[in-house]
Design an enzyme around this catalytic site. Sequence first.
Site, PDB file in Angstrom:
ATOM      1  CB  CYS A  98      -0.893   0.012   1.277  1.00 29.24           C
ATOM      2  SG  CYS A  98      -1.875   1.359   1.271  1.00 29.24           S
ATOM      3  N   GLY A  99       0.923   1.875  -1.233  1.00 31.90           N
ATOM      4  CA  GLY A  99       1.801   3.026  -1.293  1.00 31.90           C
ATOM      5  C   GLY A  99       1.379   4.374  -0.422  1.00 31.90           C
ATOM      6  CG  HIS A 100      -2.994   5.151   1.018  1.00 32.23           C
ATOM      7  ND1 HIS A 100      -3.384   4.021   0.954  1.00 32.23           N
ATOM      8  CD2 HIS A 100      -3.520   5.648   2.063  1.00 32.23           C
ATOM      9  CE1 HIS A 100      -4.379   3.598   1.567  1.00 32.23           C
ATOM     10  NE2 HIS A 100      -4.305   4.706   2.595  1.00 32.23           N
ATOM     11  CG  ASP A 260      -6.655   4.507  -3.304  1.00 29.59           C
ATOM     12  OD1 ASP A 260      -6.626   5.468  -2.798  1.00 29.59           O
ATOM     13  OD2 ASP A 260      -5.597   3.927  -3.528  1.00 29.59           O
ATOM     14  N   GLY A 265      -0.616   4.220  -4.632  1.00 29.89           N
ATOM     15  CA  GLY A 265       1.071   4.197  -4.721  1.00 29.89           C
ATOM     16  C   GLY A 265       1.395   3.018  -5.610  1.00 29.89           C
ATOM     17  CB  SER A 266       0.511  -0.756  -4.787  1.00 29.08           C
ATOM     18  OG  SER A 266      -0.927  -0.447  -4.593  1.00 29.08           O
TER      19      SER A 266
END
Length: 345
Positions: A98-100, A260, A265-266
């Site tokens: 999870c990028g965020h 989202d 991010g991912s």
Amino acid sequence: MDFPKLPPHDGPVLSVVDMHTGGEPLRIIISGYPTVQGDTVLAKRRYVRDHLDHLRKLLMFEPRGHYDMYGALLVESEIPEADLGVLFMHNEGYSTMCGHAVIALGRFAIDYGLVKTPTSPETQINIHCPCGLVKAFVEYSNGKTGAVKFHSVPAFAFVTDVKITVPGYGEITVDISYGGALYAFVNAEIFGLDVNKSQTRDLVDAATAVTNAVKAQVKLYHPVSEDLAFLYGTILTDGKDDFSDEPTANVCVFADAQVDRSPTGSGVTARIALQYHKGLIGLHKTRSFKSGTTGTIFTGKAIQETKCGEFSAVVVEVAGHAYYSGITSFTLENEDTLKNGFLLR
Ligand SMILES: O=C(O)[C@H]1NCC[C@@H]1O
């Protein structure tokens, strides 16, 4: 009145810090969770799924959360160079990347003293996500944390131009790419939709139909672990994959039709790996990615070629901003018939 004062309650008190990254919530659990067992972060992910799922529902579902809530649970990592380990949770279970969340956790780790003394202008924090070690770089000056960028695990195009049959839509062509989690990518125009303007419900319906079709029709695989070989969601795009200084927009629908609010991010990681694979973007070329839902921006670039098993891969850098929105302690009462949480769409 003494405040804050805990209300009458039974059982654990779960305390959280709430943040958001590009509009996407992140509920970081800071106390109240039992010890998570397992020798590896991936094993811990299996453990919470099998033994502690009632706590995910308590924190993610209504009345304490909502359909699109997202959470992070800090755990110990088995990797010596990791500063912290993390498990991610959402409306269906536990994701692998999870990028965020990494962007928010970068700030959080410094602001809450989880890591060594920070250095200016930037502090590196190694975050062990279920997909592997992700390196976050947090701007830090005059005692304040700022923007965060991260280098994700090797990202790669899994398959391109694969034909699937989507009930209600017919045969369509999708790409599938990995950025710590596997996503299907489709231009929203083939459904007559616009990621910037269409109703969210229409985007969710189309993306969910694609996700279900890919799950049923495409055998997925990941060279590192079976735990990573599942489709996390579908990302609808504006189709603007040719390199440009203009942002390209997308909407990510993941887990159980969860939307989202950020550019993902991912997803940005996986999308750049796909663009790189197709020769549409070069190394160190920065592209902006816009969330079709909120208009928030992440930037991303491929910074290095690498391998992931037999796949040619790239390391991708993604950058964004996260903000604090509050701190809360959650409780429950045994006689509450809705104490285990519920979801309304
Ligand atoms: O930014 C991300 O990568 C995540 N946001 C929600 C869905 C993904 O896990």
